[in-house]
Design an enzyme around this catalytic site. Sequence first.
Site, PDB file in Angstrom:
ATOM      1  N   CYS A 145      14.244  43.595 -26.674  1.00 24.22           N
ATOM      2  CA  CYS A 145      14.689  42.852 -25.478  1.00 24.22           C
ATOM      3  C   CYS A 145      15.101  41.467 -25.947  1.00 24.22           C
ATOM      4  O   CYS A 145      14.252  40.635 -26.318  1.00 24.22           O
ATOM      5  CB  CYS A 145      13.571  42.780 -24.443  1.00 24.22           C
ATOM      6  N   TYR A 170      -7.871   2.437   5.576  1.00 24.67           N
ATOM      7  CA  TYR A 170      -7.115   1.238   5.261  1.00 24.67           C
ATOM      8  C   TYR A 170      -7.124   0.162   6.348  1.00 24.67           C
ATOM      9  O   TYR A 170      -6.514  -0.884   6.180  1.00 24.67           O
ATOM     10  CB  TYR A 170      -5.649   1.603   4.997  1.00 24.67           C
ATOM     11  N   ASP A 224       1.228  10.938   3.360  1.00 19.76           N
ATOM     12  CA  ASP A 224       1.850  11.984   4.171  1.00 19.76           C
ATOM     13  C   ASP A 224       0.760  12.966   4.579  1.00 19.76           C
ATOM     14  O   ASP A 224       0.567  14.010   3.966  1.00 19.76           O
ATOM     15  CB  ASP A 224       2.941  12.688   3.355  1.00 19.76           C
ATOM     16  N   LYS A 277       2.084   4.862   1.431  1.00 21.30           N
ATOM     17  CA  LYS A 277       2.207   5.452   2.763  1.00 21.30           C
ATOM     18  C   LYS A 277       1.966   6.954   2.650  1.00 21.30           C
ATOM     19  O   LYS A 277       2.801   7.702   2.173  1.00 21.30           O
ATOM     20  CB  LYS A 277       3.593   5.165   3.328  1.00 21.30           C
ATOM     21  N   CYS A 315      17.475  44.372 -20.799  1.00 23.17           N
ATOM     22  CA  CYS A 315      17.526  45.528 -21.701  1.00 23.17           C
ATOM     23  C   CYS A 315      17.443  46.873 -20.988  1.00 23.17           C
ATOM     24  O   CYS A 315      17.614  47.928 -21.616  1.00 23.17           O
ATOM     25  CB  CYS A 315      16.411  45.437 -22.747  1.00 23.17           C
ATOM     26  N   CYS A 346       8.461  43.129 -18.707  1.00 22.94           N
ATOM     27  CA  CYS A 346       9.186  44.063 -19.568  1.00 22.94           C
ATOM     28  C   CYS A 346       8.381  44.209 -20.850  1.00 22.94           C
ATOM     29  O   CYS A 346       8.138  43.226 -21.558  1.00 22.94           O
ATOM     30  CB  CYS A 346      10.586  43.532 -19.874  1.00 22.94           C
ATOM     31  N   CYS A 351      14.303  46.170 -16.539  1.00 25.58           N
ATOM     32  CA  CYS A 351      14.551  44.839 -17.089  1.00 25.58           C
ATOM     33  C   CYS A 351      16.029  44.491 -16.941  1.00 25.58           C
ATOM     34  O   CYS A 351      16.905  45.262 -17.346  1.00 25.58           O
ATOM     35  CB  CYS A 351      14.142  44.802 -18.564  1.00 25.58           C
ATOM     36  N   LYS A 386      10.671   3.531   3.403  1.00 21.85           N
ATOM     37  CA  LYS A 386      10.742   4.990   3.281  1.00 21.85           C
ATOM     38  C   LYS A 386      11.428   5.381   1.982  1.00 21.85           C
ATOM     39  O   LYS A 386      12.495   4.880   1.651  1.00 21.85           O
ATOM     40  CB  LYS A 386      11.531   5.572   4.460  1.00 21.85           C
ATOM     41  N   GLU A 440       0.839  -1.197   0.000  1.00 21.22           N
ATOM     42  CA  GLU A 440       0.000   0.000   0.000  1.00 21.22           C
ATOM     43  C   GLU A 440       0.878   1.252   0.000  1.00 21.22           C
ATOM     44  O   GLU A 440       2.050   1.182   0.385  1.00 21.22           O
ATOM     45  CB  GLU A 440      -0.885   0.013   1.258  1.00 21.22           C
TER      46      GLU A 440
END
Length: 712
Positions: free
Chosen positions: A471, A267, A165, A163, A452, A465, A449, A355, A161
């Site tokens: 540019c 579960y 968090d 795990k 440029c 910008c 910017c 883990k 299964e």
Amino acid sequence: MKVEPETEEPTGPREFRKSKDSLITPAASPVSIHIKEGCPRMDAMQRMEQLVEQLNQYSYHYYTLDQPLVSDKEYDVLYDELVALEAAAGVQLPDSPTLRVGGELLQGFKPHRHLAPLWSLDKAQNEEQLINWNNRVQRLITDYNSKNSDNPLPEPTYVVELKFDGLTLNLTYTDGKLVQASTRGNGAVGEGILAQVKTIKSVPLTIPYSDGTIEVQGEGIMNLSVLAKYNEIAAEPLKNARNAAAGALRNLNPRTTAERKLSAFFYNVGYSDGVQFGNHQEMMAFLKENRFKVNPYVTYHDSFDKVMEVLHSIVEQRASLDYLIDGAVIKITDMRIREALGYTDKFPRWAVAFKFEAEETTTILESVSWNVGRTGKITPLAKVESVELAGVTVQNCTLNNVGDIERKNLKFALGTRVFIRRSNDVIPEILGKVTEEQDGGEILYPENCPACGFPLEQRGAHLFCNNRLDCKPQIVSRITHFASRDAMDIETFSEKTAEQLHDELNVREPAELYTLSFEDLIKLDRFGEKKANNLLQAIQQSKGRDLASFLFALGIPNTGKSTTKVLADHFCDLSAIMSATVEELTSLPDIGGIVAESIVSFFADPFMQAGIQKMLSLGVEAKAPEAAAAPVTDSFFSGKTVVLTGTLHQLGRDEATERLEALGAKVTGSVSKKTDLVIAGEKAGSKLTKAKELGIPVIEDEDEFIGLLDGK
């Protein structure tokens, strides 16, 4: 692959630190203990005292305050060091975290004593430790059978299964009604959170089973897609999904819980005064029959070798899930074997948690630079102190925009410790500061910017910008996108080519690609006759691309391939699209108000109009799509709404879509209750999960899918 969670069996030492189930055991590799000469026992004891104090402080912030100070990875390193020192010294301090599982109760919640203990899980950090666990199981079964030859235990089989968090939930039902819900607490006593849990729509308030009292364990989670939506409008964004779920469930105001739109997977039946199960499959069937939400990824195996294969699949699939997992749980399925194997002081001997490599850690934010994108958007990029995370060395992290910096309390974070998370191959993201204090250097937002020097404009959370004509990063990115495979598909073209054309031939817009000559290219550095001719031929061939590809190549903000195809198929004419109104556009499927406004504004821009007209005058056709044959009305797919997800190896996604539509199907990009069928290729992710949760039919065999397309 079908892997699935039930995950949550509370876990070891850190488990108590993660009310989700962290497994704790000795480190994957031995910890070296260096003790000075003279009084080694005293030195070891002093270090143990330091670690106990430090770990208890971290656990308090993690569990009680929901304000973690370090990452799981850092905690585990210290915890494993303490385990090794205790083993070497042969003693455990009275307040050592290795003696308990759980966290302190919060004031304001009434304590609830569980009818049956919620155990932690032993932890394996590598394959060798998993194999050692299985060998112990085999030895214990052999030993039992040698003493009970008249009624031996069967060969062990396994369930795998996910795990989760999140936060462990323990629900109590009496005569079919939910009468209590609590956190895991210390495994024996938790915090009553019934009002909060009732806000989770996936938790049944009543169940069909009404013969006495049962306790059901599960995991409260916040889906990643829900977290992303929440953070878009939240005044204070949440750092991660785990903390979001834990903070909501341990909040004294149930309205806060409801706002987070939590979910839960179940579960385990931990206690029952009336029902018994012969194996894990029976228990899972009972949960489903009683309307508990069970995660679809659960697999059963007769061979431990198959267990190992599935674990590798879960690792690959991890990043595609819409919720956080940090490992997998392996259990023996037979209940008689479980009873015979029993428990240690902290763990069941018949289960182990594997883990995964940590995806979250902390490091120092060193500096922030600013990059210019194709649309002129200025994006911050953070440089952090090098740290190992999920198997790679991380030095750069993403920060979405100035609004992101403000929401995550990072404005004064230079030189301070921050949380970072990495998922799969995606560049890591900074989640927020470890502490709330504004005690670091200031991140200065640019006024001009960085490429440029043009004055920047802030629109919403982003800086822009507006110097599109002069540019360089914007120009190079626009031309590169225009020539890309899904756009005009100019072979051999690359970002380096675009940069070279800009620098040496002053090419400033995609239309100018069609004015290039052999004489222009041959004088460029590293351009010989063959390379020049190949590029000119590829540019010439691109003139015949269809209307949908041309529209995508233009780079209309907020539109992708699917939207440009909808436009091309509906209007069949470039002029009609350029003159379409917002009302006309929003009447089309999958085009909302924001996208419609973007399209209208784009084609109203004189600069864009001039570029398009120039390309048309130079021979770009932007061909209207050919009239499609009338779709079949009597195929397996006729009238069905179909979603494609994952990788199809025999058919590309585009070809599969075309064939489905020719057979009368409607292909959409998202799974909903209106979806009739999901075609799931390799590494299918959250769409497949949602389809299974909604009970939508799924085809996971590509050969079967192709057979249906062929009418077999």
